[in-house]
Design an enzyme around this catalytic site. Structure first.
Site, PDB file in Angstrom:
ATOM      1  N   GLU A  81       0.819  -1.224   0.000  1.00 42.11           N
ATOM      2  CA  GLU A  81       0.000   0.000   0.000  1.00 42.11           C
ATOM      3  C   GLU A  81       0.852   1.274   0.000  1.00 42.11           C
ATOM      4  O   GLU A  81       0.629   2.186   0.787  1.00 42.11           O
ATOM      5  CB  GLU A  81      -0.948   0.015   1.207  1.00 42.11           C
ATOM      6  CG  GLU A  81      -2.094  -0.968   1.072  1.00 42.11           C
ATOM      7  CD  GLU A  81      -3.197  -0.782   2.105  1.00 42.11           C
ATOM      8  OE1 GLU A  81      -2.897  -0.299   3.205  1.00 42.11           O
ATOM      9  OE2 GLU A  81      -4.345  -1.123   1.787  1.00 42.11           O
ATOM     10  N   ASP A  86      -9.063  -8.363   3.513  1.00 40.43           N
ATOM     11  CA  ASP A  86      -8.765  -7.306   4.493  1.00 40.43           C
ATOM     12  C   ASP A  86      -9.828  -7.195   5.581  1.00 40.43           C
ATOM     13  O   ASP A  86     -10.692  -6.318   5.498  1.00 40.43           O
ATOM     14  CB  ASP A  86      -8.637  -5.955   3.772  1.00 40.43           C
ATOM     15  CG  ASP A  86      -8.091  -4.875   4.687  1.00 40.43           C
ATOM     16  OD1 ASP A  86      -7.652  -5.215   5.794  1.00 40.43           O
ATOM     17  OD2 ASP A  86      -8.088  -3.696   4.282  1.00 40.43           O
ATOM     18  N   GLU A 109     -12.897  -1.356  11.862  1.00 38.42           N
ATOM     19  CA  GLU A 109     -12.797  -0.636  10.591  1.00 38.42           C
ATOM     20  C   GLU A 109     -13.954  -0.961   9.644  1.00 38.42           C
ATOM     21  O   GLU A 109     -14.528  -0.058   9.037  1.00 38.42           O
ATOM     22  CB  GLU A 109     -11.462  -0.969   9.918  1.00 38.42           C
ATOM     23  CG  GLU A 109     -11.325  -0.342   8.544  1.00 38.42           C
ATOM     24  CD  GLU A 109      -9.996  -0.631   7.876  1.00 38.42           C
ATOM     25  OE1 GLU A 109      -9.141  -1.296   8.485  1.00 38.42           O
ATOM     26  OE2 GLU A 109      -9.824  -0.175   6.725  1.00 38.42           O
TER      27      GLU A 109
END
Ligand code: GCV
Length: 690
Positions: free
Chosen positions: A266, A339, A367
């Site tokens: 990332e 993820d 998240e």
């Protein structure tokens, strides 16, 4: 008279507020009975153990308790043995863990059996995604407890110390023994002398509680801080720079644990920038740490924009390197291959890397599961992953057994949880998110614990006796158990499936709003955006159906799993329904197990999720009489928000997918109350606009 009583009652409620705001977590003040604690040795850790017993003793009044440090063949690491009046361990930390367990059992009424209790994983570590400026990436509970902004940001205050001590105590009480103090998207400055002084202060406070400090490092630190021309892991100046830096770190923190590294991932720098491998990068740091006993936790969270299936990439990149890592490197693998989605199958790397230490990374912060707004007990999700069978060494090769040293002789074993802690009064944003912190610690200590037991313990420790006035002491226990503990526990146990239902049922994934990762966003795909960052890449909805074809004739991700699992997932008739659209692209009229067609089933699942959250509201309102008003009202408010958001998820996903299915929402189900065009128009990508 009635008015006087009402005022008195109001006063009692208000007086109660100050004490029950959630700050004490599962360690609420107890009326301790007198006890004498005997221990032949003295140390800061043993002093804490003694103090805890004196402050919390619920056993026989005036009992004498012995803390014994001695060799015991059945104990490993910081394990312990308990009897009603003795804690036996080989290490001081073991004594401390034993004391917390003894107190917990006194409170929950669990039997004290005398068996050896050993931790499943040696290192039970929280990863804080905290930035040096005090913000927390994916944090929903206020700013960092370790870092802050401003001119005095590195000065250690009494308030800091108090917070760190409370944090350390909470962790120790559930067996967590390590913390990474900063974000994996690491600022290089964390290892400069100014920051290392603060790291030392934190380490000094956490140490007596048995917590070791780790730091996330930026792979380009040699170039950025050391002004070297390169950060190439094979360059001799780079090697020397890291050796010197590590020596310096140990001069601040002599028992420093090591590094956590996100590299070539990332946009973070890494060994691939220099044509080197993950092994080259990890080994460079491992060699520097080795003389001090430090280790490297090297993350396998990698994916590139060009890959046809993001879910395959970590396996593809890391498997060829199996056996090339030093023995003080552990590869840290997220539980699923994409993820931290509400539901993913386990990452195929578990059990596959046989000559390399591997550790699971779980996400405690929410998240993708509603931030501080939803009530979702994550323990059931983690249990599902940890008990999944990889079949790598025959049946029963669960993810847990492949990582805890039972199957492979790993030099180090560890489990990481991305922390959900911040400066909020209740630490975690949502009162029930505390249960996830608790569950992470308990599972890292005993990977075979059942979620039911963890929820039971947490509820007893966190809520028992919170409101004693109205029920009458004589019947309190039976009442509380029947009318609070049982229904609220069931709500917790159902809560993750409810979230999956109203967000991503039947194996759907990654269809949340961009950036914020909170509300729905199945439509989000701005022009020019990396495909693998957009939901359509994952759901692949079209007039022909929906789902990601990862079968042998599709992306072939199924082949990364071991037989018989690979074939089971590949075959539409044997693939578990919960992973259906993860592995298969299916026509809208495909018949699922219920006998409905796929479209109808999707509608039913979304509807079910909304109804489940509505039922949670009822459970909580009814249980309210047993809860102090601050915590009750906080949770009640959040359940309302969750309910509104659940409806939004349902409406957004069904109306969006309906454009492709062109089928009606079954008429017996509630109709949408939000319009698709309005939801899409309002979507700013952070999920907050809805
Ligand atoms: C710390 C996801 C999150 C990022 C996080 C990353 C990671 O992509 O959205 O915020 O970065 O995972 O785990 O490294």
């Amino acid at each position: 008279m009635k008015i006087v009583f009402n005022i008195l009652f109001l006063f009692m409620v208000i007086a109660g507020l100050a004490q029950e705001d959630g700050h004490q977590l599962w360690l609420r003040d107890k009326k301790a009975r007198p006890v004498t604690v005997v221990c032949s040795k003295n140390s800061p850790t043993l002093a804490i153990a003694k103090q805890e017993l004196q402050n919390g003793w619920q056993g026989e009044p005036n009992a004498s308790v012995i803390l014994t440090l001695k060799k015991d063949k059945a104990l490993k690491d910081d394990g312990f043995r308990l009897s009603k009046n003795e804690v036996i361990a080989e290490t001081e930390k073991g004594v401390l863990y034993g004391v917390y367990e003894l107190l917990r059992r006194q409170q929950t009424g669990e039997a004290i059996t005398g068996e050896a209790e050993n931790p499943s994983y040696q290192i039970r570590i929280l990863n804080h995604w905290d930035n040096p400026n005090g913000s927390v990436e994916r944090g929903y509970a206020g700013n960092s407890i370790f870092w802050c902004n401003g001119p005095d940001s590195l000065t250690v205050t009494e308030k800091d110390k108090k917070f760190w001590q409370e944090y350390a105590r909470a962790n120790a009480s559930i067996g967590i023994n390590a913390s990474v103090l900063n974000n994996v998207n690491a600022s290089p400055k964390i290892i400069t002398p100014e920051y290392l002084s603060r790291v030392k202060s934190i380490a000094d406070i956490l140490r007596p509680y048995g917590i070791q400090i780790y730091l996330s490092v930026n792979f380009s630190s040699p170039s950025i801080l050391g002004k070297l021309k390169t950060s190439d892991p094979l360059d001799k100046d780079v090697i020397k720079w890291w050796n010197d830096k590590v020596k310096e770190i140990y001069s601040y923190v002599p028992d420093f644990g090591g590094f956590l590294v996100k590299a070539s991932s990332e946009g973070q720098p890494g060994p691939q920038d220099f044509g080197r491998t993950h092994a080259d990068g990890a080994n460079l740091l491992a060699d520097a740490l080795k003389p001090y006993g430090g280790i490297v936790m090297w993350r396998a969270f990698v994916y590139s924009p060009n890959d046809k299936d993001r879910a395959k990439q970590a396996y593809n990149e890391f498997m060829p390197l199996d056996g090339q890592f030093r023995d003080n490197v552990i590869i840290q693998v997220k539980n699923g291959p994409v993820d931290f989605q509400p539901r993913e199958p386990f990452s195929p790397l578990f059990g596959a890397m046989k000559q390399t230490s591997v550790m699971p990374e779980l996400q405690v912060t929410m998240e993708y599961l509603g931030h501080d707004k939803y009530l979702v007990f994550l323990s059931t999700m983690w249990e599902e992953v940890l008990q999944s069978d990889t079949y790598r060494q025959g049946e029963g090769s669960t993810v847990a057994r492949c990582t805890d040293g039972s199957i492979y002789p790993q030099k180090y074993t560890a489990m990481a949880g991305v922390a959900n802690v911040g400066l909020d009064t209740n630490w975690c944003g949502h009162q029930f998110n505390q249960a996830n912190w608790y569950a992470f610690g308990r599972l890292a200590w005993n990977v075979n614990l059942k979620s039911e037991q963890i929820a039971d313990e947490w509820l007893k420790l966190t809520f028992y006796g919170a409101q004693s006035s109205k029920l009458g002491e004589a019947n309190y226990d039976a009442d509380w158990s029947a009318n609070f503990l049982t229904p609220v526990k069931q709500m917790m146990l159902d809560s993750r499936e409810a979230a999956v239902n109203f967000m991503t049922p039947l194996g759907l994934h990654h269809i949340m709003s961009a950036n914020g990762h909170y509300g729905p966003g199945p439509w989000w795909a701005p022009k020019g955006m990396r495909a693998d960052w957009t939901p359509p890449y994952y759901h692949k909805a079209g007039s022909d159906g929906i789902g990601f074809d990862r079968t042998k004739t599709g992306s072939d991700a199924v082949s990364q799993y071991h037989e018989p699992l690979a074939s089971q997932l590949n075959d539409i008739n044997t693939c578990p329904e919960k992973y259906l659209l993860w592995f298969h692209h299916l026509a809208w009229d495909y018949k699922v197990k219920s006998g409905r067609n796929l479209w109808d089933e999707l509608c039913y699942r979304y509807d079910e999720g909304v109804n489940q959250v509505r039922s949670f509201q009822k459970v909580w309102d009814k249980a309210g009489v047993y809860v102090d008003s601050t915590r009750f009202l906080e949770v009640q408010r959040k359940l309302r928000i969750q309910c509104v958001n659940a409806v939004l998820w349902k409406d957004a996903c069904l109306l969006y997918f309906q454009q492709f299915s062109e089928m009606p929402i079954p008429f017996e189900l509630e109709r949408p109350v939000n319009n698709l065009d309005v939801m899409m128009h309002n979507d700013r990508g952070d999920g907050r606009s809805h």
